[in-house]
Scaffold this motif. Sequence first.
Motif: not given
Ligand code: ZN
Length: 326
Positions: A121, A123, A131, A218
Amino acid sequence: MSEFPTTRNRRLRRTAALRRLVAETRLHPASFVLPLFVVSGRGVTNPISSMPGHSQLSVDELIPVVKEAASAGAGGVILFGIPASKDETGSGAWDPAGPVPTAIRAIKDQVEDITVWADVCLCEYTSHGHCGVLDGETVDNDKTLPLLAQAALAYADSGADVIAPSDMMDGRVAAIRSALDSGGHHELAQCSYSAKYASAYYGPFREAAESAPTFGDRRTHQMDPPNVREALVEVTLDLAEGADMVMVKPAGPYLDVISAVRARTNVPVAAYQVSGEFSMVEAAAQNGWIDGELVMLESLTSIARAGASITLTYFATRAARALSAF
Ligand code: ZN
Ligand code: PBG
């Protein structure tokens, strides 16, 4: 079936040995995967205040922790990296000298017989904590795909055993599969975080991974908590894109999702007992409100009973040790 008093269900609960004999679910250390947070530098152990017993670790400090997990019989470790610096695109995610590739090479070199998973990912690596790459204030799905693929390839090249994309972009399993295949990693497995919910249980993790978004949340890409049929859509698509295993996350509050996914697929189903689930048990135990050891084992038993074949858990080493004490 005859009734009471001919039938007495207590007969099979009479002793610990009898209860063990008829247990329908058995925990095994090999099914546990321990999440770890890797930072650059040497001799670094930064305790994570919301996750007692867990720290951000530099690679040299990480190795003994991985050895401990392996000797307790845990099945794997999953690595999250905290880069020295972040940027708009999260380019630290595919830096071959970054914490995760360095840790994978060191583990492969120094620890035997444990699988190494690489979470994929952006993030932890983006300056905005989202992300993927941004288009205005939204995460641009399609522009993010090649970046995730590049990160996955860096972890593959370093020797990871399982690639685990957690970003929840549409199409990422296929994008990663084709990058891995072109890079000669045809035999490297992917475990997709297929049913990953937009959960408030991730709070402590975001302290640990320094990955909280600087604005927004998110919810436009992670799943909405009310939905379970949608999890099956996610799983079906990920399997069609080439996922070898699928994951449900969080675990304890989503046992019905684990059970539904188990019933519909024949691949291994992983469940992630996330940071908030761990921290709640720890906090209550520290207050003397619950028996932490028993709640640990009960929560892991419930996840297995729901149908998970693999559990990612911050209790991995401790639970593995507790089980070998029986
Ligand atoms: Zn993430
Ligand atoms: C990154 C990621 C998260 C977790 C695993 N991978 C956090 C998030 O989506 O914000 C959560 C794990 C945990 O809470 O233990 N995408």
